[in-house]
Design an enzyme around this catalytic site. Structure first.
Site, PDB file in Angstrom:
ATOM      1  N   ILE A  10      -2.102  -0.894  17.734  1.00 38.32           N
ATOM      2  CA  ILE A  10      -2.910   0.015  18.187  1.00 38.32           C
ATOM      3  C   ILE A  10      -2.602   1.131  18.943  1.00 38.32           C
ATOM      4  O   ILE A  10      -1.923   0.970  19.866  1.00 38.32           O
ATOM      5  CB  ILE A  10      -4.247  -0.673  19.231  1.00 38.32           C
ATOM      6  CG1 ILE A  10      -4.808  -1.858  18.566  1.00 38.32           C
ATOM      7  CG2 ILE A  10      -5.229   0.189  19.441  1.00 38.32           C
ATOM      8  CD1 ILE A  10      -5.668  -1.920  17.299  1.00 38.32           C
ATOM      9  N   ARG A  30       3.477   0.237  27.457  1.00 35.21           N
ATOM     10  CA  ARG A  30       2.491   0.644  26.173  1.00 35.21           C
ATOM     11  C   ARG A  30       2.711   2.241  26.153  1.00 35.21           C
ATOM     12  O   ARG A  30       2.509   2.671  24.717  1.00 35.21           O
ATOM     13  CB  ARG A  30       1.264  -0.107  26.261  1.00 35.21           C
ATOM     14  CG  ARG A  30       0.493  -0.103  24.747  1.00 35.21           C
ATOM     15  CD  ARG A  30       1.121  -1.190  24.167  1.00 35.21           C
ATOM     16  NE  ARG A  30       0.331  -1.020  22.751  1.00 35.21           N
ATOM     17  CZ  ARG A  30       0.247  -2.022  21.795  1.00 35.21           C
ATOM     18  NH1 ARG A  30       0.977  -3.239  21.974  1.00 35.21           N
ATOM     19  NH2 ARG A  30      -0.230  -1.721  20.612  1.00 35.21           N
ATOM     20  N   HIS A  57      -8.137  -0.957   6.234  1.00 36.21           N
ATOM     21  CA  HIS A  57      -8.434  -2.365   6.602  1.00 36.21           C
ATOM     22  C   HIS A  57      -9.096  -3.314   5.879  1.00 36.21           C
ATOM     23  O   HIS A  57      -9.923  -3.047   5.075  1.00 36.21           O
ATOM     24  CB  HIS A  57      -9.467  -2.215   8.024  1.00 36.21           C
ATOM     25  CG  HIS A  57      -9.747  -3.558   8.836  1.00 36.21           C
ATOM     26  ND1 HIS A  57      -8.755  -4.072   9.560  1.00 36.21           N
ATOM     27  CD2 HIS A  57     -11.041  -4.290   8.591  1.00 36.21           C
ATOM     28  CE1 HIS A  57      -9.606  -5.188  10.084  1.00 36.21           C
ATOM     29  NE2 HIS A  57     -10.685  -5.321   9.497  1.00 36.21           N
ATOM     30  N   ASN A  68       1.055  -1.128   0.046  1.00 41.75           N
ATOM     31  CA  ASN A  68      -0.039  -0.025   0.083  1.00 41.75           C
ATOM     32  C   ASN A  68       0.680   0.985  -0.189  1.00 41.75           C
ATOM     33  O   ASN A  68       0.641   2.129  -0.731  1.00 41.75           O
ATOM     34  CB  ASN A  68      -1.062  -0.008   1.192  1.00 41.75           C
ATOM     35  CG  ASN A  68      -2.374  -1.032   1.045  1.00 41.75           C
ATOM     36  OD1 ASN A  68      -3.047  -0.744   0.112  1.00 41.75           O
ATOM     37  ND2 ASN A  68      -2.055  -2.131   1.550  1.00 41.75           N
TER      38      ASN A  68
HETATM   39  C1  GAR Z   1      -3.280  -4.499   4.051  1.00 45.03           C
HETATM   40  O1  GAR Z   1      -4.202  -5.456   3.477  1.00 45.03           O
HETATM   41  C2  GAR Z   1      -4.084  -3.692   5.491  1.00 45.03           C
HETATM   42  O2  GAR Z   1      -5.433  -3.618   4.987  1.00 45.03           O
HETATM   43  C3  GAR Z   1      -3.812  -4.807   6.574  1.00 45.03           C
HETATM   44  O3  GAR Z   1      -2.547  -5.277   6.309  1.00 45.03           O
HETATM   45  C4  GAR Z   1      -2.121  -5.394   4.789  1.00 45.03           C
HETATM   46  C5  GAR Z   1      -0.903  -4.586   4.644  1.00 45.03           C
HETATM   47  O4  GAR Z   1      -0.437  -4.957   3.298  1.00 45.03           O
HETATM   48  N1  GAR Z   1      -4.019  -4.014   7.683  1.00 45.03           N
HETATM   49  C6  GAR Z   1      -4.706  -4.890   8.601  1.00 45.03           C
HETATM   50  O5  GAR Z   1      -4.791  -5.927   8.631  1.00 45.03           O
HETATM   51  C7  GAR Z   1      -4.920  -3.719   9.838  1.00 45.03           C
HETATM   52  N2  GAR Z   1      -5.880  -4.446  10.813  1.00 45.03           N
HETATM   53  P1  GAR Z   1       0.736  -4.213   2.751  1.00 45.03           P
HETATM   54  O6  GAR Z   1       1.848  -4.265   3.822  1.00 45.03           O
HETATM   55  O7  GAR Z   1       1.221  -5.120   1.429  1.00 45.03           O
HETATM   56  O8  GAR Z   1       0.465  -2.593   2.441  1.00 45.03           O
END
Ligand code: GAR
Length: 209
Positions: free
Chosen positions: A101, A74, A118, A20
């Site tokens: 978080i 934390r 998400h 992303n």
């Molecule tokens: C993405 O699909 C994002 O939505 C998810 O991790 C992936 C990261 O992909 N995030 C979560 O699950 C947060 N709860 P990337 O590192 O290839 O961008």
């Protein structure tokens, strides 16, 4: 003469492969930061040695790592993360696969301008295993949600969603890959639009101006 558009400053937070992040980098490189509306000024992570950080380094961006285990509590980690991000004076912070978080201090500083993506259609399947949970539930459609972060787990105001059909033969990894194709396009589109146009958060509703 029309005012020159100003690129908003983004800090992107990652924990994994960073595809992303890469989509944002590519979109900005393609049009230029001013036309896109935003530039990435730094990339932060909660762990070392991940492809997300390598992508940032290859793009010549400053990076930082803030690990929970290097802090007494934390709350101290949250304070350190807040300080590390603040050092880059971002207009927006984007959690692109950042698997932590954040706490009170981070939200006090960046609430209302902290965007998360998400891999499920919230409010269904929040948490760390959105894809696995949708599959296990037997959902026929799932997708991705780009939203502002509040003090709950994936409960903040929704900016945009993308839908992906679940196929009978899907396992978690195949489904997640198809979600990520939609997710990358959605994130690029949404971040650019809120950076260029501005937005208002009215209760649960996000209005892009
Ligand atoms: C993405 O699909 C994002 O939505 C998810 O991790 C992936 C990261 O992909 N995030 C979560 O699950 C947060 N709860 P990337 O590192 O290839 O961008």
């Amino acid at each position: 003469m029309a005012a020159k558009p100003v690129a908003k400053r983004l800090v992107v937070l990652v924990s994994g492969s960073g595809t992303n992040l890469q989509a944002l980098l590519d979109a900005i490189a393609k049009t230029g930061a001013e036309a896109y509306g935003a530039e990435i000024v730094a990339v932060g992570a909660d762990r070392e040695g991940i492809e997300g950080l390598a992508r940032a380094e290859r793009a010549g961006l400053p990076t930082f790592v803030c690990r929970v285990k290097d802090h007494e509590s934390r709350d101290e980690w949250d304070a350190a993360l807040t300080e590390a991000v603040s050092a880059y004076e971002p207009d927006l912070v984007v959690s692109a696969g950042f698997m932590k978080i954040v706490g009170k201090e981070f939200l006090a500083r960046f609430g209302g301008r902290f965007v998360n993506t998400h891999p499920a259609l919230l409010p269904s399947f929040p948490g760390a295993h959105g894809v696995r949970d949708a599959l296990a539930y037997g959902a026929k459609v799932t997708g991705c949600t780009v939203h502002f972060v509040d003090d709950g787990v994936d409960t903040g105001p929704i900016i945009a969603q993308g839908v992906v059909e679940v196929r009978d033969e899907d396992d978690e990894s195949a489904l997640h890959e198809r979600i990520k194709e939609v997710e990358r396009r959605l994130l690029v589109e949404v971040v650019g639009r809120i950076a260029r146009n501005g937005y208002r958060i009215e209760g649960r509703k996000v209005v892009i101006l």
